[in-house]
Design a protein around this motif. Structure first.
Motif, PDB file in Angstrom:
ATOM      1  N   SER A 137       0.386  -1.353   0.139  1.00  0.00           N
ATOM      2  CA  SER A 137      -0.131  -0.103   0.040  1.00  0.00           C
ATOM      3  C   SER A 137       0.727   1.436   0.270  1.00  0.00           C
ATOM      4  CB  SER A 137      -1.305  -0.105   1.487  1.00  0.00           C
ATOM      5  OG  SER A 137      -1.449  -1.532   1.361  1.00  0.00           O
ATOM      6  N   GLU A 138       0.628   2.004  -0.821  1.00  0.00           N
ATOM      7  CA  GLU A 138       1.653   3.400  -0.981  1.00  0.00           C
ATOM      8  C   GLU A 138       1.121   4.082   0.394  1.00  0.00           C
ATOM      9  OE1 GLU A 138       0.179   5.150  -5.087  1.00  0.00           O
ATOM     10  OE2 GLU A 138       1.031   3.274  -5.540  1.00  0.00           O
ATOM     11  N   LEU A 139       1.757   5.054   0.732  1.00  0.00           N
ATOM     12  CA  LEU A 139       2.015   6.654   1.807  1.00  0.00           C
ATOM     13  C   LEU A 139       1.565   7.698   0.668  1.00  0.00           C
ATOM     14  CD1 LEU A 139       3.845   5.223   4.461  1.00  0.00           C
ATOM     15  CD2 LEU A 139       1.123   5.105   3.904  1.00  0.00           C
ATOM     16  N   ALA A 140       0.788   8.502   0.025  1.00  0.00           N
ATOM     17  CA  ALA A 140       0.839   9.496  -0.879  1.00  0.00           C
ATOM     18  C   ALA A 140       2.099   9.934  -2.080  1.00  0.00           C
ATOM     19  CB  ALA A 140       1.230  10.690   0.443  1.00  0.00           C
ATOM     20  N   SER A 141       1.357   9.061  -2.562  1.00  0.00           N
ATOM     21  CA  SER A 141       2.442   8.708  -4.161  1.00  0.00           C
ATOM     22  C   SER A 141       2.284  10.060  -4.502  1.00  0.00           C
ATOM     23  CB  SER A 141       1.982   7.544  -4.632  1.00  0.00           C
ATOM     24  OG  SER A 141       0.457   7.808  -5.022  1.00  0.00           O
ATOM     25  N   LEU A 142       3.139  10.437  -5.482  1.00  0.00           N
ATOM     26  CA  LEU A 142       2.997  11.796  -6.442  1.00  0.00           C
ATOM     27  C   LEU A 142       3.008  11.012  -7.311  1.00  0.00           C
ATOM     28  CD1 LEU A 142       3.563  14.732  -6.784  1.00  0.00           C
ATOM     29  CD2 LEU A 142       5.729  14.323  -7.126  1.00  0.00           C
ATOM     30  N   ASN A 143       2.219  11.307  -8.356  1.00  0.00           N
ATOM     31  CA  ASN A 143       1.817  11.000  -9.816  1.00  0.00           C
ATOM     32  C   ASN A 143       1.380  12.038 -10.823  1.00  0.00           C
ATOM     33  OD1 ASN A 143       0.954   7.916 -10.017  1.00  0.00           O
ATOM     34  ND2 ASN A 143       0.177   8.826  -8.182  1.00  0.00           N
ATOM     35  N   ASN A 144       2.483  11.831 -11.461  1.00  0.00           N
ATOM     36  CA  ASN A 144       2.628  13.570 -12.526  1.00  0.00           C
ATOM     37  C   ASN A 144       3.276  12.768 -13.598  1.00  0.00           C
ATOM     38  OD1 ASN A 144       5.232  12.701 -11.746  1.00  0.00           O
ATOM     39  ND2 ASN A 144       5.166  14.984 -10.719  1.00  0.00           N
ATOM     40  N   ASN A 145       4.353  13.648 -15.132  1.00  0.00           N
ATOM     41  CA  ASN A 145       4.607  13.282 -15.910  1.00  0.00           C
ATOM     42  C   ASN A 145       6.077  11.794 -15.990  1.00  0.00           C
ATOM     43  OD1 ASN A 145       2.517  13.639 -17.535  1.00  0.00           O
ATOM     44  ND2 ASN A 145       3.281  16.157 -18.547  1.00  0.00           N
ATOM     45  N   ARG A 146       5.902  12.185 -14.797  1.00  0.00           N
ATOM     46  CA  ARG A 146       7.739  12.140 -14.500  1.00  0.00           C
ATOM     47  C   ARG A 146       7.388  11.075 -13.196  1.00  0.00           C
ATOM     48  NH1 ARG A 146      12.877  15.118 -11.300  1.00  0.00           N
ATOM     49  NH2 ARG A 146      14.550  13.374 -11.609  1.00  0.00           N
ATOM     50  N   TYR A 147       6.410  10.859 -12.380  1.00  0.00           N
ATOM     51  CA  TYR A 147       6.072   9.437 -11.892  1.00  0.00           C
ATOM     52  C   TYR A 147       4.987   8.788 -12.073  1.00  0.00           C
ATOM     53  CZ  TYR A 147      10.511  10.904  -9.946  1.00  0.00           C
ATOM     54  OH  TYR A 147      12.073  12.070  -9.781  1.00  0.00           O
ATOM     55  N   ARG A 148       4.730   7.654 -12.092  1.00  0.00           N
ATOM     56  CA  ARG A 148       3.240   7.194 -12.407  1.00  0.00           C
ATOM     57  C   ARG A 148       3.383   5.651 -11.664  1.00  0.00           C
ATOM     58  NH1 ARG A 148      -0.798   9.097 -12.637  1.00  0.00           N
ATOM     59  NH2 ARG A 148       0.277  10.540 -14.729  1.00  0.00           N
ATOM     60  N   THR A 149       2.750   5.376 -10.921  1.00  0.00           N
ATOM     61  CA  THR A 149       2.504   4.106 -10.280  1.00  0.00           C
ATOM     62  C   THR A 149       0.910   3.723  -9.682  1.00  0.00           C
ATOM     63  OG1 THR A 149       1.401   5.467  -7.890  1.00  0.00           O
ATOM     64  CG2 THR A 149       3.620   5.624  -7.812  1.00  0.00           C
ATOM     65  N   LEU A 150       0.837   2.362  -9.710  1.00  0.00           N
ATOM     66  CA  LEU A 150      -0.807   1.974  -9.754  1.00  0.00           C
ATOM     67  C   LEU A 150      -1.166   3.423  -9.159  1.00  0.00           C
ATOM     68  CD1 LEU A 150      -1.387  -0.862 -10.759  1.00  0.00           C
ATOM     69  CD2 LEU A 150      -1.439  -1.641  -8.729  1.00  0.00           C
ATOM     70  N   GLY A 151      -1.219   3.637  -7.684  1.00  0.00           N
ATOM     71  CA  GLY A 151      -1.808   4.561  -7.363  1.00  0.00           C
ATOM     72  C   GLY A 151      -2.786   3.255  -6.452  1.00  0.00           C
ATOM     73  N   SER A 152      -2.771   2.273  -6.342  1.00  0.00           N
ATOM     74  CA  SER A 152      -4.158   1.412  -5.049  1.00  0.00           C
ATOM     75  C   SER A 152      -3.130   0.429  -4.899  1.00  0.00           C
ATOM     76  CB  SER A 152      -4.870   0.808  -6.546  1.00  0.00           C
ATOM     77  OG  SER A 152      -4.340  -0.247  -7.219  1.00  0.00           O
ATOM     78  N   SER A 153      -3.185  -0.516  -3.896  1.00  0.00           N
ATOM     79  CA  SER A 153      -2.927  -0.858  -3.335  1.00  0.00           C
ATOM     80  C   SER A 153      -2.901  -2.747  -3.579  1.00  0.00           C
ATOM     81  CB  SER A 153      -3.703  -1.746  -1.708  1.00  0.00           C
ATOM     82  OG  SER A 153      -3.813  -0.701  -0.909  1.00  0.00           O
ATOM     83  N   PHE A 154      -1.878  -3.217  -4.237  1.00  0.00           N
ATOM     84  CA  PHE A 154      -2.265  -4.941  -4.347  1.00  0.00           C
ATOM     85  C   PHE A 154      -1.291  -5.618  -3.702  1.00  0.00           C
ATOM     86  CE2 PHE A 154       2.089  -2.581  -5.959  1.00  0.00           C
ATOM     87  CZ  PHE A 154       3.020  -2.817  -5.841  1.00  0.00           C
ATOM     88  N   ILE A 155      -1.967  -6.980  -4.372  1.00  0.00           N
ATOM     89  CA  ILE A 155      -1.327  -7.970  -3.658  1.00  0.00           C
ATOM     90  C   ILE A 155      -0.870  -8.758  -3.690  1.00  0.00           C
ATOM     91  CG2 ILE A 155      -2.663 -10.760  -2.580  1.00  0.00           C
ATOM     92  CD1 ILE A 155      -5.112  -8.758  -2.063  1.00  0.00           C
ATOM     93  N   LEU A 156       0.227  -9.407  -3.755  1.00  0.00           N
ATOM     94  CA  LEU A 156       1.128 -10.423  -4.246  1.00  0.00           C
ATOM     95  C   LEU A 156       0.890 -12.108  -3.148  1.00  0.00           C
ATOM     96  CD1 LEU A 156       4.435  -8.155  -3.708  1.00  0.00           C
ATOM     97  CD2 LEU A 156       2.726  -9.041  -6.063  1.00  0.00           C
ATOM     98  N   SER A 157       1.494 -12.844  -4.507  1.00  0.00           N
ATOM     99  CA  SER A 157       1.225 -13.851  -4.064  1.00  0.00           C
ATOM    100  C   SER A 157       1.991 -14.277  -3.032  1.00  0.00           C
ATOM    101  CB  SER A 157       1.577 -15.094  -4.757  1.00  0.00           C
ATOM    102  OG  SER A 157       2.127 -16.505  -4.627  1.00  0.00           O
ATOM    103  N   GLY A 158       2.263 -15.175  -1.844  1.00  0.00           N
ATOM    104  CA  GLY A 158       3.487 -15.949  -1.234  1.00  0.00           C
ATOM    105  C   GLY A 158       5.012 -16.244  -1.621  1.00  0.00           C
ATOM    106  N   GLU A 159       4.665 -16.455  -3.065  1.00  0.00           N
ATOM    107  CA  GLU A 159       5.370 -17.100  -3.723  1.00  0.00           C
ATOM    108  C   GLU A 159       6.410 -15.589  -4.179  1.00  0.00           C
ATOM    109  OE1 GLU A 159       6.022 -19.833  -3.527  1.00  0.00           O
ATOM    110  OE2 GLU A 159       4.352 -20.354  -2.323  1.00  0.00           O
ATOM    111  N   ARG A 160       6.058 -15.096  -4.102  1.00  0.00           N
ATOM    112  CA  ARG A 160       6.595 -13.343  -4.902  1.00  0.00           C
ATOM    113  C   ARG A 160       7.393 -12.765  -4.334  1.00  0.00           C
ATOM    114  NH1 ARG A 160       5.920 -13.641 -10.151  1.00  0.00           N
ATOM    115  NH2 ARG A 160       3.218 -13.977 -10.626  1.00  0.00           N
ATOM    116  N   LYS A 161       9.060 -12.567  -4.066  1.00  0.00           N
ATOM    117  CA  LYS A 161       9.567 -11.517  -4.204  1.00  0.00           C
ATOM    118  C   LYS A 161       9.493  -9.730  -3.933  1.00  0.00           C
ATOM    119  CE  LYS A 161      14.169 -11.959  -4.605  1.00  0.00           C
ATOM    120  NZ  LYS A 161      15.512 -12.920  -5.153  1.00  0.00           N
ATOM    121  N   LEU A 162       9.162  -9.109  -2.921  1.00  0.00           N
ATOM    122  CA  LEU A 162       9.582  -7.544  -3.049  1.00  0.00           C
ATOM    123  C   LEU A 162      10.792  -6.757  -3.105  1.00  0.00           C
ATOM    124  CD1 LEU A 162       7.201  -4.853  -4.030  1.00  0.00           C
ATOM    125  CD2 LEU A 162       6.929  -4.857  -2.322  1.00  0.00           C
TER     126      LEU A 162
END
Length: 266
Positions: A184-209
């Protein structure tokens, strides 16, 4: 429970809580439990306080895999980790003598900082800007560069932590039977230079972040594990994944995770 008779109480050191622990020790002894002074000798560890005390009990006793954890609330109500209330001793006695409990298993998170130090979390790992300024993280999922994040920080939670910090930043509540990570993001900045998903996302327990801290003058992020700060500076990289180990907790048969969620939030 019959084969688990060595009981350790984890408490705050104020006089009131110590007196409550002493009273509970006498009660447990009456029903055949052996109250020990060292958590290493216990196969049941009981926190007295609230969810914060429970998290501290798990952390300070080493995330034991060979024992049960239970929580006793001293606040006005039960909580997510506390199935008992300090004033309801009859309920505790019934649970001990009539086998009204089940074992619930909660996944834990491994956090590795700069390929050197590894820590565990039960609720969540958080990373935030250490000063009043946004900072940049390169976000990788397995070997994929996923996004470049600029903002205040991120919260990575286990399913049980989904009702804590994660929920306060509009993350989803996740059933703890699903082994996964939520980002989950904390106050993400979204503009022409920085772009994030803009929402929480869920990863399988097999994934590595993997989070790489971009050094742009703000290279002192503040990191937290559950309700404790992690005192490491000059962080370059953090890897988060499920540990594969689970904490075993006491669950009353009529007090499921979703009953707790309903009681706490609805």
């Amino acid at each position: 429970m019959n084969e688990r008779r060595n009981l350790y109480f984890y408490t705050l050191k104020d006089n009131k809580t110590l007196a409550q622990a002493d009273e509970l020790s006498h009660l447990a002894s009456q029903y055949g439990f052996n109250v020990v002074n060292n958590s290493n000798d216990a196969n049941i560890i009981v926190s007295i306080g609230g969810d914060g005390a429970f998290l501290q009990a798990v952390r300070n006793t080493g995330f034991r895999q060979d024992c049960l954890y239970a929580g006793i609330s001293t606040t006005g109500s039960l909580s997510m980790y506390c199935d008992f209330h300090i004033d309801d001793k009859e309920k505790m006695i019934k649970a001990m003598t009539e086998e009204q409990i089940e074992v619930r298993r909660y996944p834990t998170i491994n956090v590795t900082v700069d390929d050197q130090s590894t820590f565990k979390c039960l609720n969540e790992f958080s990373i935030r800007s250490g000063i009043i300024k946004t900072f940049v993280l390169e976000v990788h999922i397995d070997d994929l560069h996923f996004e470049t994040f600029r903002g205040d920080g991120m919260v990575i939670s286990a399913p049980t932590g989904s009702t804590a910090y994660n929920k306060s930043v509009n993350g989803a509540v996740v059933d703890p039977m699903l082994p996964c990570l939520q980002v989950s993001e904390l106050a993400s900045l979204n503009n022409n230079r920085y772009r994030t998903l803009g929402s929480s996302f869920i990863l399988s327990g097999e994934r590595k972040l993997k989070l790489e801290v971009v050094q742009d003058g703000n290279d002192y992020p503040s990191m937290g594990m559950d309700n404790e700060a992690l005192g490491i500076q000059h962080v370059k990289q953090v890897v988060i994944e499920l540990s594969g180990e689970k904490i075993k907790t006491v669950k009353l048969k009529d007090n499921s995770f979703w009953e707790k969620v309903k009681r706490t939030f609805l």
